[in-house]
Write an enzyme that holds these catalytic residues in place. Structure first.
Site, PDB file in Angstrom:
ATOM      1  N   ASN A  64       0.835  -1.209   0.000  1.00  0.00           N
ATOM      2  CA  ASN A  64       0.000   0.000   0.000  1.00  0.00           C
ATOM      3  C   ASN A  64       0.867   1.256   0.000  1.00  0.00           C
ATOM      4  OD1 ASN A  64       0.922   0.069   2.601  1.00  0.00           O
ATOM      5  ND2 ASN A  64      -1.083   0.145   3.589  1.00  0.00           N
ATOM      6  N   VAL A  89      -3.355  -4.966   2.373  1.00  0.00           N
ATOM      7  CA  VAL A  89      -3.664  -6.388   2.624  1.00  0.00           C
ATOM      8  C   VAL A  89      -4.530  -6.619   3.850  1.00  0.00           C
ATOM      9  CG1 VAL A  89      -1.728  -7.502   1.463  1.00  0.00           C
ATOM     10  CG2 VAL A  89      -1.448  -6.742   3.818  1.00  0.00           C
ATOM     11  N   LEU A  93      -9.059  -9.986   0.396  1.00  0.00           N
ATOM     12  CA  LEU A  93      -7.956 -10.264  -0.529  1.00  0.00           C
ATOM     13  C   LEU A  93      -8.321 -11.394  -1.482  1.00  0.00           C
ATOM     14  CD1 LEU A  93      -5.030  -9.429  -1.052  1.00  0.00           C
ATOM     15  CD2 LEU A  93      -4.311 -11.073   0.681  1.00  0.00           C
ATOM     16  N   TYR A  94      -8.229 -11.104  -2.767  1.00  0.00           N
ATOM     17  CA  TYR A  94      -8.457 -12.145  -3.761  1.00  0.00           C
ATOM     18  C   TYR A  94      -7.544 -11.869  -4.934  1.00  0.00           C
ATOM     19  CZ  TYR A  94     -10.552 -14.625  -7.662  1.00  0.00           C
ATOM     20  OH  TYR A  94     -10.732 -15.416  -8.762  1.00  0.00           O
ATOM     21  N   SER A 107       4.535  -4.668   6.556  1.00  0.00           N
ATOM     22  CA  SER A 107       4.402  -4.065   7.898  1.00  0.00           C
ATOM     23  C   SER A 107       5.344  -2.879   8.014  1.00  0.00           C
ATOM     24  CB  SER A 107       4.777  -5.049   9.014  1.00  0.00           C
ATOM     25  OG  SER A 107       4.629  -4.405  10.284  1.00  0.00           O
ATOM     26  N   LYS A 123      -2.930  -3.683  12.541  1.00  0.00           N
ATOM     27  CA  LYS A 123      -3.848  -4.272  11.564  1.00  0.00           C
ATOM     28  C   LYS A 123      -3.130  -5.171  10.559  1.00  0.00           C
ATOM     29  CE  LYS A 123      -7.237  -1.847   9.746  1.00  0.00           C
ATOM     30  NZ  LYS A 123      -7.902  -0.686   9.109  1.00  0.00           N
ATOM     31  N   TYR A 177       3.866  -3.449  17.486  1.00  0.00           N
ATOM     32  CA  TYR A 177       4.604  -4.290  16.531  1.00  0.00           C
ATOM     33  C   TYR A 177       4.820  -5.686  17.122  1.00  0.00           C
ATOM     34  CZ  TYR A 177       8.323  -5.461  13.145  1.00  0.00           C
ATOM     35  OH  TYR A 177       9.095  -6.044  12.170  1.00  0.00           O
ATOM     36  N   TYR A 191      -3.341 -21.958  11.460  1.00  0.00           N
ATOM     37  CA  TYR A 191      -3.692 -22.363  10.085  1.00  0.00           C
ATOM     38  C   TYR A 191      -2.920 -23.617   9.679  1.00  0.00           C
ATOM     39  CZ  TYR A 191      -6.919 -18.830   8.414  1.00  0.00           C
ATOM     40  OH  TYR A 191      -8.047 -18.079   8.196  1.00  0.00           O
ATOM     41  N   THR A 207      18.512  -6.101  10.267  1.00  0.00           N
ATOM     42  CA  THR A 207      19.061  -6.293   8.920  1.00  0.00           C
ATOM     43  C   THR A 207      19.281  -4.926   8.290  1.00  0.00           C
ATOM     44  OG1 THR A 207      17.832  -8.353   8.751  1.00  0.00           O
ATOM     45  CG2 THR A 207      18.615  -7.411   6.687  1.00  0.00           C
TER      46      THR A 207
END
Ligand code: UDP
Length: 341
Positions: A64, A89, A93-94, A107, A123, A177, A191, A207
């Protein structure tokens, strides 16, 4: 409904806005495996897109653009195997067509970003993870979650191995976060266990490298920018807190190895070479040859006092360890920033 073929996508390249009605190149090979990278225009997401393209995947980057930029992916815009969708996102979402792999990297990721974008950070780590896992479940895709060493909070165990549960303040400024990523890990495992989705979780330690934003507030771009401009280097606290810095190409290599592995438990990826923030400031002065002074400013709330990955698990299971020495990685990063100052 979101269809990447029909979406109008705005490419902001070299300062002008170009609209294209169809981002799908005609020369691409439909038989290739297709991956979705959320946060694909960000620092890590864009490097991951490059690696996946080089490995022969078709890549759809989604972002975004609240902290990412199309500058990071502009070099791929003529590649028929790459397309970009500007999308949030956390919304429904498709994607039309097959999706073989979902990499959820979207993020805000620097402390000042998530302090300024606390709700979006929560979110994208919660709703964004739910939406991307839902997509992976419905498409039968594999799934890799970008998690973080922040799940260990201000760690009481040192170095941090994957079986440490962490020391996080849920209501502190960093909690937006840390807790979003902890929830994201829990949802990903649910999941996997309940729906059987083939999931992986990488816990990313500090990083650095080209494509970091000059003003993202993290210590690497901040000290390099200050050193190159001859401004004072702002060390927070007394500079005795430690971090361990990994060059981006090493990190992406570890993530790729994890992606093609059969692991499901979280894996630390980072460089175990640890130094204090004050030592890091002195190293930046040495490499840049800058005459900047070092000044001390208040330590932000809940700033972790120590951080170093235990990478035994990655070494053992992925045959991975970082290769780029910190000085060499910093030289490449400094060159990148020199060109932008
Ligand atoms: N830091 C600092 N000066 C700065 C920016 C950061 O001393 O201008 C410190 C910060 O307090 C922390 C460390 O550098 O201890 C790393 O901060 P960064 O924001 O890069 O990431 P973190 O590891 O805290 O998420």
């Amino acid at each position: 409904m979101l269809e990447s073929r029909k979406l109008s996508v705005y490419w902001q390249i070299s300062g002008f806005l170009q609209t294209t009605a169809n981002v799908v190149g005609s020369g691409r090979n439909e038989a290739m495996e297709r991956v979705l990278v959320t946060g694909g225009a960000g620092f890590l997401g864009s490097h991951l897109c490059d690696r996946l393209l080089a490995e022969g995947y078709r890549v759809t980057a989604m972002d975004n653009l609240i902290t990412g930029t199309t500058e990071n992916i502009a070099h791929n815009c003529k590649n028929p195997n790459f397309d970009f969708v500007k999308y949030d996102v956390t919304q429904y979402l498709y994607l039309e067509g097959k999706v073989d792999y979902v990499f959820h990297f979207a993020s805000p990721a620097s402390p000042i970003d998530y302090l300024q974008l606390p709700i979006q950070t929560l979110k994208v780590g919660s709703l964004g993870t739910h939406k991307t896992l839902g997509l992976a479940f419905s498409c039968g895709s594999k799934y890799l979650l970008a998690s973080t060493s922040e799940v260990y909070g201000d760690p009481l165990i040192h170095p941090q191995s994957e079986n440490y549960w962490g020391n996080v303040n849920p209501i502190g400024p960093r909690g937006v976060y840390d807790e979003a990523k902890r929830f994201a890990e829990a949802l990903t495992m649910a999941y996997h266990r309940f729906h059987g989705v083939d999931t992986k979780i990488v816990r990313i330690f500090n990083t650095y490298g080209p494509r970091m934003r000059l003003y993202d507030g993290r210590v690497v771009p901040t000290f390099i920018r200050q050193a190159l401009k001859g401004e004072p280097l702002t060390v927070y606290g007394d500079g005795s807190q430690t971090r361990s810095f990994c060059f981006v190409s090493d990190l992406i290599d570890g993530i790729y190895r994890l992606a093609v592995s059969d692991l499901h438990d979280p894996v630390n990826i980072g460089n175990p070479v640890e130094m204090t923030v004050l030592q890091f400031a002195e190293l930046i002065l040495k490499i840049t040859g800058s005459k900047s002074e070092i000044i001390f400013e208040p330590l932000p709330k809940d700033d972790p006092k120590q951080r170093r990955p235990d990478i035994s698990f990655a070494k053992d299971k992925l045959r991975w360890e970082p290769k780029v020495p910190v000085e060499e990685g910093l030289r490449m990063t400094i060159e990148y920033f020199r060109g932008r100052i």
